[in-house]
Design a protein around this motif. Structure first.
Motif, PDB file in Angstrom:
ATOM      1  N   TRP A 117      -3.967  -2.941   0.330  1.00 27.65           N
ATOM      2  CA  TRP A 117      -2.610  -2.726  -0.919  1.00 27.65           C
ATOM      3  C   TRP A 117      -2.779  -2.833  -2.119  1.00 27.65           C
ATOM      4  O   TRP A 117      -4.782  -3.407  -2.960  1.00 27.65           O
ATOM      5  CB  TRP A 117      -2.084  -4.184  -0.899  1.00 27.65           C
ATOM      6  CG  TRP A 117      -1.869  -4.672   0.800  1.00 27.65           C
ATOM      7  CD1 TRP A 117      -1.420  -3.352   2.071  1.00 27.65           C
ATOM      8  CD2 TRP A 117      -0.879  -5.760   1.143  1.00 27.65           C
ATOM      9  NE1 TRP A 117      -0.878  -3.828   2.498  1.00 27.65           N
ATOM     10  CE2 TRP A 117      -0.746  -4.707   2.703  1.00 27.65           C
ATOM     11  CE3 TRP A 117      -0.196  -6.003   0.813  1.00 27.65           C
ATOM     12  CZ2 TRP A 117       0.654  -5.922   3.028  1.00 27.65           C
ATOM     13  CZ3 TRP A 117      -0.109  -7.558   1.313  1.00 27.65           C
ATOM     14  CH2 TRP A 117       0.672  -7.402   2.439  1.00 27.65           C
ATOM     15  N   ALA A 118      -2.357  -2.306  -3.029  1.00 26.29           N
ATOM     16  CA  ALA A 118      -2.541  -2.279  -4.367  1.00 26.29           C
ATOM     17  C   ALA A 118      -1.472  -3.862  -5.001  1.00 26.29           C
ATOM     18  O   ALA A 118      -2.169  -4.399  -6.202  1.00 26.29           O
ATOM     19  CB  ALA A 118      -2.019  -0.889  -5.132  1.00 26.29           C
ATOM     20  N   HIS A 119      -0.097  -3.408  -4.526  1.00 24.07           N
ATOM     21  CA  HIS A 119       0.246  -4.789  -4.511  1.00 24.07           C
ATOM     22  C   HIS A 119       0.970  -5.725  -3.910  1.00 24.07           C
ATOM     23  O   HIS A 119       1.341  -4.297  -2.241  1.00 24.07           O
ATOM     24  CB  HIS A 119       1.696  -4.177  -5.681  1.00 24.07           C
ATOM     25  CG  HIS A 119       0.765  -3.632  -6.778  1.00 24.07           C
ATOM     26  ND1 HIS A 119       0.920  -2.447  -7.420  1.00 24.07           N
ATOM     27  CD2 HIS A 119       0.294  -4.257  -8.218  1.00 24.07           C
ATOM     28  CE1 HIS A 119       0.508  -1.864  -8.331  1.00 24.07           C
ATOM     29  NE2 HIS A 119       0.127  -3.713  -9.360  1.00 24.07           N
ATOM     30  N   THR A 120       1.722  -6.492  -3.429  1.00 25.59           N
ATOM     31  CA  THR A 120       2.839  -6.562  -2.359  1.00 25.59           C
ATOM     32  C   THR A 120       3.794  -6.294  -2.240  1.00 25.59           C
ATOM     33  O   THR A 120       4.197  -4.715  -3.263  1.00 25.59           O
ATOM     34  CB  THR A 120       2.409  -7.866  -2.512  1.00 25.59           C
ATOM     35  OG1 THR A 120       3.330  -8.753  -3.862  1.00 25.59           O
ATOM     36  CG2 THR A 120       0.982  -9.537  -2.531  1.00 25.59           C
TER      37      THR A 120
ATOM     38  N   LEU B 229      -3.769   1.153  -1.711  1.00 29.53           N
ATOM     39  CA  LEU B 229      -4.072   1.615  -3.199  1.00 29.53           C
ATOM     40  C   LEU B 229      -4.324   2.767  -3.540  1.00 29.53           C
ATOM     41  O   LEU B 229      -4.162   3.166  -4.832  1.00 29.53           O
ATOM     42  CB  LEU B 229      -4.779   0.680  -2.932  1.00 29.53           C
ATOM     43  CG  LEU B 229      -6.264   0.257  -3.860  1.00 29.53           C
ATOM     44  CD1 LEU B 229      -5.726   0.295  -5.013  1.00 29.53           C
ATOM     45  CD2 LEU B 229      -7.116  -0.707  -3.205  1.00 29.53           C
ATOM     46  N   LYS B 230      -4.867   3.582  -2.357  1.00 32.62           N
ATOM     47  CA  LYS B 230      -5.117   4.592  -3.059  1.00 32.62           C
ATOM     48  C   LYS B 230      -4.056   5.587  -4.059  1.00 32.62           C
ATOM     49  O   LYS B 230      -4.481   6.480  -4.525  1.00 32.62           O
ATOM     50  CB  LYS B 230      -5.935   5.521  -1.730  1.00 32.62           C
ATOM     51  CG  LYS B 230      -6.230   6.270  -2.194  1.00 32.62           C
ATOM     52  CD  LYS B 230      -6.220   8.143  -0.639  1.00 32.62           C
ATOM     53  CE  LYS B 230      -6.447   9.213  -0.657  1.00 32.62           C
ATOM     54  NZ  LYS B 230      -7.136  10.522   0.376  1.00 32.62           N
TER      55      LYS B 230
ATOM     56  N   ASP C   8      -8.766   0.119 -10.757  1.00 35.05           N
ATOM     57  CA  ASP C   8      -8.430  -1.110  -9.426  1.00 35.05           C
ATOM     58  C   ASP C   8      -8.929  -1.268  -8.497  1.00 35.05           C
ATOM     59  O   ASP C   8      -8.846  -1.476  -7.335  1.00 35.05           O
ATOM     60  CB  ASP C   8      -6.729  -0.705  -9.495  1.00 35.05           C
ATOM     61  CG  ASP C   8      -5.769  -1.423 -10.361  1.00 35.05           C
ATOM     62  OD1 ASP C   8      -6.097  -1.833 -10.736  1.00 35.05           O
ATOM     63  OD2 ASP C   8      -4.868  -1.483  -9.719  1.00 35.05           O
ATOM     64  N   LEU C   9     -10.650   0.031  -8.913  1.00 32.75           N
ATOM     65  CA  LEU C   9     -11.367  -0.029  -7.554  1.00 32.75           C
ATOM     66  C   LEU C   9     -11.369  -1.443  -7.331  1.00 32.75           C
ATOM     67  O   LEU C   9     -12.144  -1.978  -6.219  1.00 32.75           O
ATOM     68  CB  LEU C   9     -12.520   0.845  -8.093  1.00 32.75           C
ATOM     69  CG  LEU C   9     -12.407   2.253  -7.832  1.00 32.75           C
ATOM     70  CD1 LEU C   9     -13.687   2.360  -8.938  1.00 32.75           C
ATOM     71  CD2 LEU C   9     -12.113   2.956  -6.804  1.00 32.75           C
ATOM     72  N   GLY C  10     -11.738  -2.466  -8.357  1.00 30.35           N
ATOM     73  CA  GLY C  10     -11.252  -4.028  -7.883  1.00 30.35           C
ATOM     74  C   GLY C  10     -10.870  -4.007  -6.584  1.00 30.35           C
ATOM     75  O   GLY C  10     -11.449  -5.065  -5.299  1.00 30.35           O
ATOM     76  N   LYS C  11      -9.833  -3.716  -6.651  1.00 30.88           N
ATOM     77  CA  LYS C  11      -9.049  -3.991  -5.420  1.00 30.88           C
ATOM     78  C   LYS C  11      -9.305  -3.758  -3.761  1.00 30.88           C
ATOM     79  O   LYS C  11      -9.091  -4.490  -3.298  1.00 30.88           O
ATOM     80  CB  LYS C  11      -7.629  -3.765  -5.960  1.00 30.88           C
ATOM     81  CG  LYS C  11      -6.714  -4.843  -6.681  1.00 30.88           C
ATOM     82  CD  LYS C  11      -5.178  -3.932  -6.851  1.00 30.88           C
ATOM     83  CE  LYS C  11      -4.875  -4.229  -8.065  1.00 30.88           C
ATOM     84  NZ  LYS C  11      -3.205  -4.058  -8.195  1.00 30.88           N
ATOM     85  N   TYR C  12     -10.767  -3.074  -3.907  1.00 31.85           N
ATOM     86  CA  TYR C  12     -11.276  -2.864  -2.372  1.00 31.85           C
ATOM     87  C   TYR C  12     -11.468  -4.133  -2.189  1.00 31.85           C
ATOM     88  O   TYR C  12     -12.365  -3.793  -0.553  1.00 31.85           O
ATOM     89  CB  TYR C  12     -11.617  -1.524  -2.582  1.00 31.85           C
ATOM     90  CG  TYR C  12     -11.074  -0.671  -2.595  1.00 31.85           C
ATOM     91  CD1 TYR C  12     -10.963   0.070  -1.183  1.00 31.85           C
ATOM     92  CD2 TYR C  12     -10.746   0.555  -3.271  1.00 31.85           C
ATOM     93  CE1 TYR C  12      -9.688   1.272  -1.331  1.00 31.85           C
ATOM     94  CE2 TYR C  12      -9.640   1.824  -3.611  1.00 31.85           C
ATOM     95  CZ  TYR C  12      -9.145   2.052  -2.069  1.00 31.85           C
ATOM     96  OH  TYR C  12      -8.867   3.513  -2.514  1.00 31.85           O
ATOM     97  N   ASN C  13     -11.922  -5.412  -3.087  1.00 29.82           N
ATOM     98  CA  ASN C  13     -12.779  -6.177  -2.502  1.00 29.82           C
ATOM     99  C   ASN C  13     -11.893  -6.949  -1.251  1.00 29.82           C
ATOM    100  O   ASN C  13     -10.912  -7.239  -1.784  1.00 29.82           O
ATOM    101  CB  ASN C  13     -12.828  -6.803  -3.947  1.00 29.82           C
ATOM    102  CG  ASN C  13     -13.428  -8.356  -3.342  1.00 29.82           C
ATOM    103  OD1 ASN C  13     -14.178  -8.570  -2.673  1.00 29.82           O
ATOM    104  ND2 ASN C  13     -13.191  -9.572  -3.949  1.00 29.82           N
TER     105      ASN C  13
ATOM    106  N   ARG D  13      -2.356 -10.744   1.043  1.00 29.80           N
ATOM    107  CA  ARG D  13      -1.661 -10.943   1.810  1.00 29.80           C
ATOM    108  C   ARG D  13      -1.405 -12.498   2.099  1.00 29.80           C
ATOM    109  O   ARG D  13      -0.194 -13.002   2.317  1.00 29.80           O
ATOM    110  CB  ARG D  13      -2.614 -11.055   2.749  1.00 29.80           C
ATOM    111  CG  ARG D  13      -2.793  -9.726   3.827  1.00 29.80           C
ATOM    112  CD  ARG D  13      -2.716  -8.394   3.336  1.00 29.80           C
ATOM    113  NE  ARG D  13      -2.721  -7.230   4.219  1.00 29.80           N
ATOM    114  CZ  ARG D  13      -3.599  -6.602   3.523  1.00 29.80           C
ATOM    115  NH1 ARG D  13      -4.276  -6.559   2.064  1.00 29.80           N
ATOM    116  NH2 ARG D  13      -3.520  -4.949   3.730  1.00 29.80           N
ATOM    117  N   ASP D  14      -2.342 -13.204   1.428  1.00 24.88           N
ATOM    118  CA  ASP D  14      -1.497 -14.755   1.138  1.00 24.88           C
ATOM    119  C   ASP D  14      -0.540 -14.971   0.137  1.00 24.88           C
ATOM    120  O   ASP D  14       0.527 -15.417   0.722  1.00 24.88           O
ATOM    121  CB  ASP D  14      -2.918 -15.550   0.856  1.00 24.88           C
ATOM    122  CG  ASP D  14      -4.187 -15.807   1.313  1.00 24.88           C
ATOM    123  OD1 ASP D  14      -4.047 -15.533   2.805  1.00 24.88           O
ATOM    124  OD2 ASP D  14      -5.371 -16.014   1.281  1.00 24.88           O
ATOM    125  N   ALA D  15      -0.600 -14.134  -1.036  1.00 26.56           N
ATOM    126  CA  ALA D  15       0.408 -14.046  -1.914  1.00 26.56           C
ATOM    127  C   ALA D  15       1.784 -13.579  -1.166  1.00 26.56           C
ATOM    128  O   ALA D  15       2.859 -14.239  -1.439  1.00 26.56           O
ATOM    129  CB  ALA D  15       0.330 -13.704  -2.978  1.00 26.56           C
TER     130      ALA D  15
END
Length: 752
Positions: free
Chosen positions: A8-11, A23-24, A55-60, A68-70
């Motif tokens: 995901w990039a955003h919820t 995200l992609k 936003d590559l860091g979102k692949y972490n 998911r928690d948010a």
């Protein structure tokens, strides 16, 4: 660490039908959009690369779990209670590691690092990355994502300018393209900013088609309303208009539009800008003005000519706090996304919004910057630019012309003669095309005002004596140097029961100022009594026509501009009268403004015929030459900071308004409907609707009002005025200081 689910990039959001933002898809869409924006100035491939990597860091996997928690917390109606792991720094780290030896690596790394929190100083950005723990696993995840999802640039990044000052502006431009692309893609996911019809239906050719018919309609409307104009004045206006159309077919560059006040500069300048943009295939027209009081009027004229859907009026900006924690909850993102992006072909804005964006680091200010490229930039009342910042200001303007296809129009009745400035190099040797070559003849023809010194001069005029003189004049404008003096004179007039008093101030919201100006002009047309007391916001372009103007001693260009509010249409039986006087307080803004007063005082003491000299054009060249010789062109040292890529320090040093301001929404007319729309869904669209009811004040003034329970904070930097009766129908917010009355003056606080 591995992740087995979708990325995901955003919820999920209502705007996407309850689906998460893939995200992609977000990376690819952002990259393509950024490339489109940056291709205009030759950096499309670089912007595409940054869009892929931002936003590559979102692949972490840790970040994916955070989203998911948010989402689960939101579904429960709860606040997650914690911020997510950072993501921008990871993409920046991977990028920096691959470009360690690249001489312009900061131009690649800093936009990714700062696409939420803003541009860091170059050294600070690298130190921040070096201070982080080992990202080996996380960088492996990003590298694997690049390979797995084929996230590669389509072409080699373009060459970054090597000259430090050019590289610094280029970095801002690329960052702007990235940020706007990222924000727009996120907006579309959340659903509040679907593409609006006017973005596609209206462009420069469409506006030019509207212009001719709209101008004729406006002139006929003015004729039928009884707003008379003397024949010689109308003849000058027609000639100025014709010269603007003729000069508009020239190539992009630096132009000067020198027109005496009342010479039709607003419409003729717009005609030049639109036709010039059409002829050179430029993308938009940006009209920048020093004071918000003029924006209200100019934007109204533009709408009358072009239609209400054609003009973006931008002066009060959403100023969200730095999203340094890179929070991804929907509310935080919506506030950040509400920053203006100038996505229309005609923008009417302030010097503060334009120039502080050109030297900004925050994403809320940088977002719109890329849209300046290939535009016509009209600087109205250009003489008000702070002389102590003219070095960096002129340097950036010259770079916009040379490297970004911009045409700059220096527009005023009192040209500051930048090319003759011995201390500034930017405009030396540049070709400046005079749009109206015979402007000196126009000044000669439009001598409609007699200048004189008050009988008390050089001694000050007591408030009581001044009050009696103003009471005796049925229609008079009095301009003071400080808001405090203006309020003192108003109180004196009220004490003496003077009737038909009016005031103009930027502590009045735009809708209020518009109503007051309409009332004043209607009373002037009917020859009813009007006594207007104002600070200098009224003298730079505001369309007023008084038979008598009293002006407190001021810089010479301000005095001549004040005369432009006197017998403006030349339809009185006699010349107008401008009377110069000294106030009992002797107060004026410190720094260059005070130096300008002293230069004017010296000139007035040495000339033999004040009226003859001030009605000419030669005296201003002498005045500006003397002023520039005494005022350093870069007092805060902005250029040195720019050469070192110190983006945070540059933003702190280059300030047109000395202190930070916040927005206060005031209860005027139907503000409630616009406020409810903003609270329900913060966005650019809802802020644009709320803007006419917003007043900007200093942060310390907001704290004082908050302690007095007069205002309530709705969001960070956005307040609502709640105290009953605290918004005055005559003067607006009851504050003795008015931060937007003056652009920044060096040498200390503004004295308002």
């Amino acid at each position: 660490m591995t992740w087995t689910g979708d990325y995901w990039a955003h919820t999920p959001s209502e705007g996407s039908g309850g689906k998460p933002h893939d995200l992609k898809k977000h990376l690819l869409d952002t990259a393509q959009r950024a490339r489109t924006y940056a291709e205009v100035f030759g950096a499309g491939n670089l912007a595409y690369l940054l869009g892929i990597w931002h936003d590559l860091g979102k692949y972490n996997p840790e970040f994916q779990q955070y989203l998911r928690d948010a989402q689960a917390a939101e579904e429960r109606g709860e606040d997650l209670g914690r911020k997510g792991p950072p993501h921008a720094i990871w993409g920046a780290t991977l990028l920096l590691s691959r470009l360690a030896e690249h001489p312009q690596r900061t131009t690649f790394m800093l936009p990714v690092l700062g696409h939420h929190a803003g541009l860091e100083d170059a050294g600070e950005g690298e130190e921040k990355i070096a201070a982080e723990p080992d990202f080996a696993e996380r960088m492996d995840a990003m590298a694997q994502a690049i390979k797995t999802f084929s996230l590669y640039p389509a072409g080699a990044p373009e060459k970054v300018p090597e000259a430090p000052l050019k590289q610094e502006l280029f970095t801002r431009m690329v960052t702007s393209a990235l940020v706007d692309a990222d924000f727009l893609d996120t907006e579309f996911h959340f659903g509040e900013e679907r593409p609006r019809a006017r973005q596609y239906d209206l462009d420069i050719p469409a506006l030019w088609e509207r212009f001719d018919a709209g101008r004729k309609r406006l002139l006929e409307k003015q004729r039928l309303s009884g707003k008379e104009t003397a024949a010689e004045v109308q003849a000058v206006r027609d000639e100025v208009y014709a010269e603007c159309l003729k000069a508009a077919t020239g190539a992009p560059g630096i132009y000067r539009l020198t027109v005496p006040t009342g010479g039709g500069k607003t419409l003729s300048g717009l005609a030049f800008a639109l036709k010039h943009a059409l002829h050179n295939e430029l993308r938009r027209v940006i009209v920048a003005i020093p004071f918000t009081s003029i924006i209200d009027q100019n934007a109204e004229v533009y709408r009358d000519v072009l239609g209400v859907d054609a003009v973006l009026e931008h002066h009060s900006a959403v100023q969200p706090a730095d999203n340094r924690a890179e929070r991804q909850d929907a509310h935080t993102l919506r506030l950040q996304l509400a920053a203006e992006n100038w996505d229309v072909p005609l923008v009417c804005t302030t010097f503060v919004q334009l120039f502080e964006s050109l030297f900004a680091r925050k994403t809320s200010k940088l977002r719109k910057l890329h849209r300046v490229a290939r535009s016509v930039l009209v600087l109205d009342e250009v003489q008000t630019l702070p002389p102590e910042l003219r070095g960096p200001t002129l340097d950036v303007l010259r770079t916009l012309v040379d490297d970004y296809g911009v045409s700059v129009v220096l527009c005023t009745a009192t040209q500051p003669a930048f090319e003759a400035d011995a201390l500034t190099d930017a405009f030396k040797g540049s070709l400046q095309t005079e749009i109206v070559p015979q402007y000196a003849d126009h000044f000669e023809k439009l001598k409609r005002v007699e200048y004189s010194l008050h009988s008390h001069y050089p001694q000050p005029v007591p408030w009581e004596a001044l009050t009696q003189e103003l009471k005796a004049e049925p229609r008079i404008l009095t301009i003071l140097n400080t808001r405090r003096d203006a309020l003192s004179l108003l109180r004196s007039l009220q004490k003496e029961k003077a009737k038909h008093l009016f005031h103009l101030s930027t502590l009045m919201c735009g809708a209020h100022r518009k109503d007051v100006l309409n009332t004043i002009n209607e009373r002037l047309k009917q020859k009813d009594e009007v006594r207007l007391v104002s600070t200098q916001v009224v003298e730079a372009g505001v369309d007023l026509d008084f038979p008598v103007v009293y002006r407190a001693l001021a810089p010479l260009d301000r005095i001549i501009q004040a005369a432009g509010r006197c017998n403006r249409n030349g339809n009185g039986p006699h010349k107008g009268r401008l009377v110069l006087f000294q106030t009992v307080s002797g107060k004026a803004p410190r720094g260059p403004y005070q130096q300008g007063i002293e230069k004017a005082r010296t000139i007035l003491e040495t000339v033999k015929d004040i009226d003859h000299e001030l009605n000419g054009t030669d005296i201003l060249r002498r005045y500006f030459s003397d002023l520039y010789a005494d005022v350093l062109p870069d007092q805060p040292g902005v250029q040195s900071l720019r050469r070192q890529q110190e983006f945070r320090k540059v933003a702190q040093a280059y300030r047109l308004i000395e202190n930070d301001t916040v927005s206060v929404i005031v209860p005027y007319r139907d503000f409630q409907r616009a406020l409810e729309q903003w609270q329900r869904f913060p966005s650019r669209k809802s802020w644009r609707a709320l803007q006419p009811y917003v007043v900007s004040i200093y942060t310390h003034e907001a704290r004082q009002l908050e302690k007095a329970h007069a205002i309530r904070e709705l969001e960070e930097n956005i307040y609502l005025l709640e105290a009953t009766g605290s918004y005055d129908s005559l003067v607006g917010l009851p504050i003795d200081r008015d931060p937007a009355d003056l652009i920044y003056m060096a040498g200390g606080s503004n004295v308002l």
